[in-house]
Design a protein around this motif. Structure first.
Motif, PDB file in Angstrom:
ATOM      1  N   ILE A  15      -6.053 -42.111  71.771  1.00 23.00           N
ATOM      2  CA  ILE A  15      -7.504 -42.014  71.920  1.00 23.00           C
ATOM      3  C   ILE A  15      -8.004 -41.029  70.878  1.00 23.00           C
ATOM      4  O   ILE A  15      -7.417 -39.963  70.694  1.00 23.00           O
ATOM      5  N   GLU A  16      -9.076 -41.386  70.214  1.00 25.42           N
ATOM      6  CA  GLU A  16      -9.694 -40.501  69.227  1.00 25.42           C
ATOM      7  C   GLU A  16     -10.094 -39.207  69.942  1.00 25.42           C
ATOM      8  O   GLU A  16     -10.666 -39.237  71.028  1.00 25.42           O
ATOM      9  N   ALA A  17      -9.756 -38.065  69.368  1.00 27.19           N
ATOM     10  CA  ALA A  17      -9.899 -36.767  70.036  1.00 27.19           C
ATOM     11  C   ALA A  17     -11.332 -36.466  70.466  1.00 27.19           C
ATOM     12  O   ALA A  17     -11.553 -35.922  71.553  1.00 27.19           O
ATOM     13  N   GLU A  18     -12.314 -36.791  69.642  1.00 30.52           N
ATOM     14  CA  GLU A  18     -13.715 -36.516  70.005  1.00 30.52           C
ATOM     15  C   GLU A  18     -14.137 -37.329  71.225  1.00 30.52           C
ATOM     16  O   GLU A  18     -14.798 -36.808  72.124  1.00 30.52           O
ATOM     17  N   ALA A  19     -13.759 -38.600  71.259  1.00 30.17           N
ATOM     18  CA  ALA A  19     -14.090 -39.452  72.401  1.00 30.17           C
ATOM     19  C   ALA A  19     -13.374 -38.956  73.654  1.00 30.17           C
ATOM     20  O   ALA A  19     -13.947 -38.934  74.750  1.00 30.17           O
ATOM     21  N   PHE A  20     -12.133 -38.524  73.479  1.00 25.41           N
ATOM     22  CA  PHE A  20     -11.350 -37.988  74.597  1.00 25.41           C
ATOM     23  C   PHE A  20     -12.019 -36.737  75.159  1.00 25.41           C
ATOM     24  O   PHE A  20     -12.150 -36.585  76.379  1.00 25.41           O
ATOM     25  N   ALA A  21     -12.482 -35.864  74.287  1.00 25.61           N
ATOM     26  CA  ALA A  21     -13.149 -34.627  74.712  1.00 25.61           C
ATOM     27  C   ALA A  21     -14.449 -34.931  75.448  1.00 25.61           C
ATOM     28  O   ALA A  21     -14.753 -34.309  76.469  1.00 25.61           O
TER      29      ALA A  21
ATOM     30  N   ALA B 257      -2.036 -29.846  75.201  1.00 23.77           N
ATOM     31  CA  ALA B 257      -1.139 -30.119  74.066  1.00 23.77           C
ATOM     32  C   ALA B 257      -0.073 -29.027  73.975  1.00 23.77           C
ATOM     33  O   ALA B 257       1.114 -29.326  73.778  1.00 23.77           O
ATOM     34  N   ASN B 258      -0.476 -27.769  74.134  1.00 27.75           N
ATOM     35  CA  ASN B 258       0.492 -26.660  74.089  1.00 27.75           C
ATOM     36  C   ASN B 258       1.488 -26.740  75.242  1.00 27.75           C
ATOM     37  O   ASN B 258       2.641 -26.342  75.090  1.00 27.75           O
TER      38      ASN B 258
ATOM     39  N   ARG C 139      -0.056 -35.093  73.174  1.00 30.27           N
ATOM     40  CA  ARG C 139       0.241 -34.746  71.781  1.00 30.27           C
ATOM     41  C   ARG C 139      -1.017 -34.996  70.976  1.00 30.27           C
ATOM     42  O   ARG C 139      -1.633 -36.055  71.074  1.00 30.27           O
ATOM     43  N   LYS C 140      -1.404 -33.992  70.221  1.00 23.64           N
ATOM     44  CA  LYS C 140      -2.584 -34.091  69.363  1.00 23.64           C
ATOM     45  C   LYS C 140      -2.078 -34.231  67.937  1.00 23.64           C
ATOM     46  O   LYS C 140      -1.284 -33.412  67.474  1.00 23.64           O
ATOM     47  N   PHE C 141      -2.505 -35.274  67.252  1.00 18.28           N
ATOM     48  CA  PHE C 141      -2.019 -35.479  65.892  1.00 18.28           C
ATOM     49  C   PHE C 141      -3.140 -35.976  64.990  1.00 18.28           C
ATOM     50  O   PHE C 141      -4.138 -36.530  65.448  1.00 18.28           O
ATOM     51  N   TYR C 142      -2.929 -35.761  63.713  1.00 16.24           N
ATOM     52  CA  TYR C 142      -3.916 -36.123  62.699  1.00 16.24           C
ATOM     53  C   TYR C 142      -3.461 -37.399  62.015  1.00 16.24           C
ATOM     54  O   TYR C 142      -2.335 -37.499  61.551  1.00 16.24           O
TER      55      TYR C 142
ATOM     56  N   GLU D 240      -4.033 -39.500  58.866  1.00 14.95           N
ATOM     57  CA  GLU D 240      -4.638 -39.357  57.536  1.00 14.95           C
ATOM     58  C   GLU D 240      -5.448 -40.576  57.120  1.00 14.95           C
ATOM     59  O   GLU D 240      -6.471 -40.445  56.462  1.00 14.95           O
ATOM     60  N   THR D 241      -5.006 -41.760  57.512  1.00 15.25           N
ATOM     61  CA  THR D 241      -5.708 -42.969  57.083  1.00 15.25           C
ATOM     62  C   THR D 241      -7.115 -43.044  57.669  1.00 15.25           C
ATOM     63  O   THR D 241      -7.988 -43.677  57.104  1.00 15.25           O
ATOM     64  N   LYS D 242      -7.320 -42.397  58.802  1.00 15.07           N
ATOM     65  CA  LYS D 242      -8.638 -42.419  59.442  1.00 15.07           C
ATOM     66  C   LYS D 242      -9.321 -41.062  59.409  1.00 15.07           C
ATOM     67  O   LYS D 242     -10.443 -40.921  59.877  1.00 15.07           O
ATOM     68  N   SER D 243      -8.635 -40.059  58.919  1.00  8.00           N
ATOM     69  CA  SER D 243      -9.166 -38.694  58.818  1.00  8.00           C
ATOM     70  C   SER D 243      -9.698 -38.163  60.142  1.00  8.00           C
ATOM     71  O   SER D 243     -10.745 -37.533  60.206  1.00  8.00           O
ATOM     72  N   GLU D 244      -8.970 -38.437  61.211  1.00  7.58           N
ATOM     73  CA  GLU D 244      -9.382 -37.981  62.540  1.00  7.58           C
ATOM     74  C   GLU D 244      -8.162 -37.534  63.345  1.00  7.58           C
ATOM     75  O   GLU D 244      -7.043 -37.952  63.079  1.00  7.58           O
ATOM     76  N   PHE D 245      -8.437 -36.712  64.357  1.00  5.21           N
ATOM     77  CA  PHE D 245      -7.401 -36.323  65.301  1.00  5.21           C
ATOM     78  C   PHE D 245      -7.353 -37.335  66.436  1.00  5.21           C
ATOM     79  O   PHE D 245      -8.378 -37.884  66.846  1.00  5.21           O
TER      80      PHE D 245
END
Length: 160
Positions: free
Chosen positions: A43-49, A81-82, A87-90, A92-97
């Motif tokens: 899930i895209e991190a912003e939408a998840f938040a 995540a800690n 797991r939070k990951f970046y 690169e192809t979409k430039s998003e977490f």
């Protein structure tokens, strides 16, 4: 499973850390809904938040949770995540977490599901299942006797 292995698991496992949290039920239900019910691997991190924030607000309005969630949704995502729940990951192809659940959370979901089945009485003890299968096989053998004379012999043997 011996004492030292279990002690190590209790100390180091994300699953055990989760169950020590005061709001473990919220974490499990939220992550289960987002990843399993909605069938998402990431899930895209912003939408998840945003979804986390909305869920917390809704639960507060419905008095399902107290005001224990006073921090930002981003704080909880980083904490989870800690702790090894997500797991939070970046990418690169979409430039998003992005966020994904960890294998240990998958195990927690399975374990909770099994406990729920036990609580609902859906799980039958192994011995009971074995005896049931044994009796069904015995009936199958007895009912599948080739001739009527053989069947009479089986029934007379049971009579004695």
């Amino acid at each position: 499973m011996n004492y030292l292995k279990i002690k190590n698991l209790v100390k180091n496992s994300a699953a055990f850390r989760l169950f020590k949290k005061d709001y473990a039920a919220f974490i499990i239900s939220f992550l289960y809904t987002e990843f399993k019910v909605y069938d998402q691997l990431t899930i895209e991190a912003e939408a998840f938040a945003r979804t986390l924030k909305d869920t917390i607000e809704t639960y507060k309005e419905e008095n399902l949770i107290d005001n224990e969630f006073l921090l930002s949704s981003e704080h909880y995502i980083n904490e989870w995540a800690n702790d090894g729940f997500v797991r939070k990951f970046y990418e690169e192809t979409k430039s998003e977490f992005y966020i994904e659940i960890t294998p240990e959370m998958e195990s927690v979901f399975k374990w909770v599901s099994e406990i729920e089945k036990i609580e609902l009485g859906e799980v039958v003890a192994t011995r009971s299942r074995f005896l049931n299968i044994f009796h069904l096989l015995k009936e199958l053998v007895e009912d599948s006797v080739a001739t009527s004379q053989d069947r009479i012999r089986v029934l007379e043997a049971q009579k004695k």
